[in-house]
Design a protein around this motif. Structure first.
Motif, PDB file in Angstrom:
ATOM      1  N   SER A   5      41.444  36.311  54.409  1.00  0.00           N
ATOM      2  CA  SER A   5      41.453  36.289  53.049  1.00  0.00           C
ATOM      3  C   SER A   5      41.638  37.682  52.676  1.00  0.00           C
ATOM      4  O   SER A   5      40.575  38.159  52.404  1.00  0.00           O
ATOM      5  N   CYS A  54      45.738  35.758  54.468  1.00  0.00           N
ATOM      6  CA  CYS A  54      46.246  35.535  52.764  1.00  0.00           C
ATOM      7  C   CYS A  54      46.330  36.771  51.838  1.00  0.00           C
ATOM      8  O   CYS A  54      44.832  36.435  51.355  1.00  0.00           O
ATOM      9  N   TRP A  56      45.781  37.079  48.059  1.00  0.00           N
ATOM     10  CA  TRP A  56      45.571  36.858  46.265  1.00  0.00           C
ATOM     11  C   TRP A  56      45.265  37.352  45.327  1.00  0.00           C
ATOM     12  O   TRP A  56      45.207  38.245  45.265  1.00  0.00           O
ATOM     13  N   TYR A  77      52.060  36.854  57.196  1.00  0.00           N
ATOM     14  CA  TYR A  77      51.066  37.021  56.009  1.00  0.00           C
ATOM     15  C   TYR A  77      52.192  36.129  54.775  1.00  0.00           C
ATOM     16  O   TYR A  77      52.919  35.732  54.962  1.00  0.00           O
ATOM     17  N   TYR A  78      50.946  35.654  53.556  1.00  0.00           N
ATOM     18  CA  TYR A  78      51.833  34.570  53.232  1.00  0.00           C
ATOM     19  C   TYR A  78      50.979  35.717  51.219  1.00  0.00           C
ATOM     20  O   TYR A  78      50.147  35.949  51.535  1.00  0.00           O
ATOM     21  N   GLN A  80      48.763  33.924  47.877  1.00  0.00           N
ATOM     22  CA  GLN A  80      48.805  33.624  46.307  1.00  0.00           C
ATOM     23  C   GLN A  80      49.898  33.955  45.200  1.00  0.00           C
ATOM     24  O   GLN A  80      47.846  34.883  44.828  1.00  0.00           O
ATOM     25  N   ARG A 115      56.888  32.252  51.635  1.00  0.00           N
ATOM     26  CA  ARG A 115      55.442  32.403  51.508  1.00  0.00           C
ATOM     27  C   ARG A 115      54.863  33.193  49.993  1.00  0.00           C
ATOM     28  O   ARG A 115      54.587  33.939  50.245  1.00  0.00           O
ATOM     29  N   CYS A 224      44.074  26.653  49.299  1.00  0.00           N
ATOM     30  CA  CYS A 224      45.015  27.753  49.612  1.00  0.00           C
ATOM     31  C   CYS A 224      45.068  28.642  51.023  1.00  0.00           C
ATOM     32  O   CYS A 224      46.085  28.893  51.430  1.00  0.00           O
ATOM     33  N   ILE A 225      43.699  28.858  51.906  1.00  0.00           N
ATOM     34  CA  ILE A 225      44.357  29.405  52.849  1.00  0.00           C
ATOM     35  C   ILE A 225      44.385  28.015  53.875  1.00  0.00           C
ATOM     36  O   ILE A 225      43.912  27.212  54.420  1.00  0.00           O
ATOM     37  N   ILE A 230      50.044  27.714  57.939  1.00  0.00           N
ATOM     38  CA  ILE A 230      49.884  29.015  58.457  1.00  0.00           C
ATOM     39  C   ILE A 230      50.533  28.245  59.461  1.00  0.00           C
ATOM     40  O   ILE A 230      51.298  29.548  60.171  1.00  0.00           O
ATOM     41  N   CYS A 252      40.285  24.853  51.906  1.00  0.00           N
ATOM     42  CA  CYS A 252      40.835  26.138  52.730  1.00  0.00           C
ATOM     43  C   CYS A 252      40.016  26.117  53.647  1.00  0.00           C
ATOM     44  O   CYS A 252      38.755  25.177  54.732  1.00  0.00           O
TER      45      CYS A 252
END
Length: 325
Positions: A5, A54, A56, A77-78, A80, A115, A224-225, A230, A252
């Motif tokens: 994270s 992830c 942020w 990866y992605y 938020q 993503r 979020c996670i 994923i 999460c």
């Protein structure tokens, strides 16, 4: 393997992109206990030890030029991406909204809309930002993001403790807690409006860490996670475990947070990760791109974990000496 994270503690893409890439190249980072800087855990960042990253952020632009290297190395990866319409009373140092929307669409064009998650968060109901304001602004942003994201995630401002007090003191704006029972009608009106906006722009809408049940409107609880996301993005059938260190309403799954609190220079009035202006400025001076933990250097042996986050306690190194650069 672990989910990384990056991060609930600070905006790494906006302010620490070089530091993050240095940690990727080094293959590990240190996570520091925010209540005791002598307690530190090492985590592997080797590509085979990372399920996904992830990010942020309110501004990933400084990291965009590094994404090619992450892709070449094989990281999954992605993002938020928090995109709010607030003025300087709430978000005094973010780039102008049109610039952030342009960055959002550029990022989605590079890595795919699935993503990049749009976070309209937190929703602040106040004398300056009433219900009609949010519906108007959310519709405007959603229209501009059409095709650039598949998810809209929102949450309401938690009106508690120091965060609420700081908002009132710094802005002079009257804040309303829309989650209280007597404002249920306004909450549902807002939720219906957001759902209609999301539907019109091809987005799935989810709430984040909210107790209120909006399923009758078609809004499910999100996270979020997100273990399901994923698996969808990265493949595999890993059964991720809910993160017990987050609030009870948080969905999460377990992850390892990078970074340090009191290091984000956006200094948003509602932020829980920044508490003291003087500490933020002091930390700005102490940051070193070569630090394994963002601020500190450590003497003593620290194990580098390669497994999932649930075994933290058994592998934590205690008593290591932190030194500011």
């Amino acid at each position: 393997m672990a989910i990384i994270s990056a991060s609930r503690r600070t905006d790494i893409p906006a302010f620490y992109a070089d530091w993050f890439m240095n940690r990727i190249r080094a293959g590990y980072f240190y996570r520091v206990n925010p209540f005791n800087t002598h307690q530190v855990t090492g985590f592997s960042l080797a590509v085979d030890d990372v399920d996904a990253i992830c990010f942020w952020t309110k501004n990933p632009k400084p990291l965009l030029q590094q994404l090619g290297e992450l892709d070449d190395l094989g990281y999954r990866y992605y993002f938020q991406f928090t995109l709010n319409p607030y003025d300087a009373a709430f978000e005094p140092h973010v780039p102008p909204l049109p610039e952030r929307i342009a960055t959002f669409t550029e990022l989605a064009g590079r890595i795919g809309p699935q993503r990049v998650v749009w976070r309209y968060d937190p929703i602040i109901l106040s004398s300056a930002t009433p219900l009609a304001y949010h519906l108007e602004q959310a519709e405007s942003i959603a229209t501009q993001l059409r095709g650039a994201t598949q998810r809209l995630v929102f949450s309401f401002l938690d009106c508690y403790g120091k965060v609420a007090g700081r908002l009132q003191e710094q802005t002079g704006i009257v804040i309303s807690d829309i989650t209280v029972p007597h404002l249920r009608g306004e909450l549902e009106q807002l939720a219906w409006g957001l759902k209609n906006i999301a539907d019109a722009n091809g987005m799935r809408i989810l709430s984040c860490a909210e107790e209120v049940d909006l399923s009758v409107i078609g809004i499910e609880h999100g996270s979020c996670i997100d273990g399901e996301l994923i698996r969808e993005l990265c493949g595999g059938s890993h059964n991720f475990v809910k993160d017990k260190n987050q609030r009870g309403t948080c969905g999460c799954v377990e992850s390892a947070d990078m970074g340090i609190y009191n290091t984000c220079f956006f200094k948003c009035a509602y932020c829980y990760a920044n508490m003291h202006e003087t500490t933020i400025e002091a930390n700005r001076q102490h940051h070193n791109p070569d630090s394994a933990s963002l601020l500190y250097d450590y003497s003593g042996k620290i194990e580098i974990r390669t497994d999932s986050a649930k075994k933290t306690k058994s592998k934590k190194s205690v008593g290591c000496q932190p030194e500011l650069f």
